[in-house]
Motif scaffolding. Structure first.
Motif, short mmCIF file in Angstrom:
data_model
loop_
_atom_site.label_atom_id
_atom_site.label_comp_id
_atom_site.label_asym_id
_atom_site.label_seq_id
_atom_site.Cartn_x
_atom_site.Cartn_y
_atom_site.Cartn_z
N ALA A 1 0.86 -1.18 0.00
CA ALA A 1 0.00 0.00 0.00
C ALA A 1 0.90 1.22 0.00
CB ALA A 1 -0.90 0.01 1.23
N THR A 2 0.52 2.24 -0.78
CA THR A 2 1.32 3.45 -0.88
C THR A 2 0.45 4.66 -0.61
OG1 THR A 2 2.73 2.42 -2.55
CG2 THR A 2 2.79 4.82 -2.41
N PHE A 3 0.94 5.55 0.27
CA PHE A 3 0.30 6.82 0.56
C PHE A 3 1.29 7.91 0.16
CE2 PHE A 3 -1.44 3.77 3.52
CZ PHE A 3 -2.80 3.93 3.32
N ASN A 4 0.85 8.86 -0.67
CA ASN A 4 1.80 9.88 -1.13
C ASN A 4 1.25 11.29 -1.08
OD1 ASN A 4 0.04 9.62 -3.23
ND2 ASN A 4 1.55 8.89 -4.71
N GLY A 5 0.09 11.51 -0.49
CA GLY A 5 -0.40 12.87 -0.28
C GLY A 5 0.06 13.36 1.08
N ASP A 6 -0.13 14.65 1.33
CA ASP A 6 0.22 15.20 2.64
C ASP A 6 -0.71 14.63 3.71
OD1 ASP A 6 2.19 16.73 1.49
OD2 ASP A 6 0.99 18.55 1.41
N ILE A 7 -0.20 14.50 4.93
CA ILE A 7 -1.00 14.07 6.07
C ILE A 7 -0.96 15.18 7.11
CG2 ILE A 7 -1.24 12.41 7.96
CD1 ILE A 7 0.05 10.31 6.16
N VAL A 8 -2.15 15.64 7.51
CA VAL A 8 -2.27 16.68 8.54
C VAL A 8 -2.91 16.03 9.76
CG1 VAL A 8 -3.24 18.92 9.16
CG2 VAL A 8 -2.55 18.48 6.79
N LEU A 9 -2.18 16.03 10.87
CA LEU A 9 -2.65 15.40 12.10
C LEU A 9 -3.29 16.44 13.03
CD1 LEU A 9 0.46 13.18 12.94
CD2 LEU A 9 -1.61 12.52 11.71
N ASN A 10 -4.61 16.49 13.05
CA ASN A 10 -5.32 17.33 14.00
C ASN A 10 -5.71 16.52 15.24
OD1 ASN A 10 -5.32 19.79 12.51
ND2 ASN A 10 -6.70 18.80 11.09
N ARG A 11 -5.49 15.23 15.20
CA ARG A 11 -5.57 14.31 16.34
C ARG A 11 -4.76 13.08 15.95
NH1 ARG A 11 -11.16 11.03 16.33
NH2 ARG A 11 -11.83 11.55 14.25
N ASP A 12 -4.81 12.03 16.74
CA ASP A 12 -3.92 10.88 16.56
C ASP A 12 -4.27 10.05 15.34
OD1 ASP A 12 -2.91 11.84 18.90
OD2 ASP A 12 -3.53 10.15 20.13
N LEU A 13 -3.22 9.50 14.70
CA LEU A 13 -3.36 8.64 13.52
C LEU A 13 -2.62 7.34 13.78
CD1 LEU A 13 -4.13 8.12 10.52
CD2 LEU A 13 -1.93 9.20 9.92
N VAL A 14 -3.29 6.21 13.47
CA VAL A 14 -2.67 4.89 13.55
C VAL A 14 -2.51 4.37 12.13
CG1 VAL A 14 -2.88 2.53 14.41
CG2 VAL A 14 -3.75 4.44 15.78
N LEU A 15 -1.27 4.08 11.73
CA LEU A 15 -0.98 3.44 10.45
C LEU A 15 -0.89 1.95 10.74
CD1 LEU A 15 1.76 5.87 9.11
CD2 LEU A 15 -0.64 5.75 8.42
N THR A 16 -1.85 1.18 10.23
CA THR A 16 -1.94 -0.24 10.55
C THR A 16 -1.64 -1.07 9.32
OG1 THR A 16 -3.60 0.20 12.23
CG2 THR A 16 -3.44 -2.05 11.44
N ASN A 17 -0.64 -1.93 9.42
CA ASN A 17 -0.32 -2.87 8.36
C ASN A 17 -0.42 -4.26 8.98
OD1 ASN A 17 0.53 -4.31 6.19
ND2 ASN A 17 2.50 -3.29 5.98
#
Length: 171
Positions: A25-41
């Motif tokens: 899986a590929t993510f290539n846009g900007d990520i803006v964290l206004n609260r917590d993010l979990v990257l799950t693989n």
């Protein structure tokens, strides 16, 4: 095509983004964290099943890598988010590219059975947990205390012999 991920400050809890079966899986846009993010693989742990994150990460939230698979931060711009990082779940490998992957003010916790793999020199504020830290291909430096932080890391720092080229990590 790049698609940005904006983690809203609406609601409670963490936002989970991930991959749950076969292939990369590929993510290539900007990520803006206004609260917590979990990257799950959700594994299995193989290079072919890697989650690639080529995103510039900004904002105030925390970032977690979880699931027991391979998550790689491989962006072109320096990440500037203000939160901390947790590497969870046995088998999770969180690979971070040199100098740009984590802000020097970032506190990093590596959970039991999880791995932090700097791919190049990395400066962070604090390192805690009971997991493993190992370098990737070549000789690199891990600087802890970059923002005057101090903590106890009860895990292991390991000489990496995977992939043919040794990974040596100097603390």
């Amino acid at each position: 095509e790049a698609n940005d991920i904006i983690v809203s400050d609406q609601g409670t809890g963490a936002v989970i983004v991930g991959r749950d079966s076969g292939g990369a899986a590929t993510f290539n846009g900007d990520i803006v964290l206004n609260r917590d993010l979990v990257l799950t693989n959700l594994g299995p742990f193989t290079a072919a099943n890697r989650m690639w994150v080529y995103s510039h990460i900004t904002g105030e939230g925390n970032l977690t890598a979880a699931g027991g698979g391979y998550v790689s931060l491989s962006q072109l711009e320096t990440n500037t988010f203000a939160g901390d990082v947790t590497v969870l779940d046995a088998g999770t490998v969180f690979q971070v590219d040199a100098g740009r992957g984590l802000p020097a003010t970032c506190n990093v916790e590596v959970g039991e059975g999880a791995n932090l793999q700097p791919y190049g020199d990395l400066a962070i504020n604090r390192l805690t947990g009971t997991g493993m830290v190992r370098g990737v291909q070549g000789t690199h430096a891990l600087t802890v205390g970059a923002a005057n932080g101090n903590a106890l890391f009860a895990g292991r720092m390991v000489y990496n012999t995977q992939g043919g080229t040794p990974g040596i990590l100097n603390l």
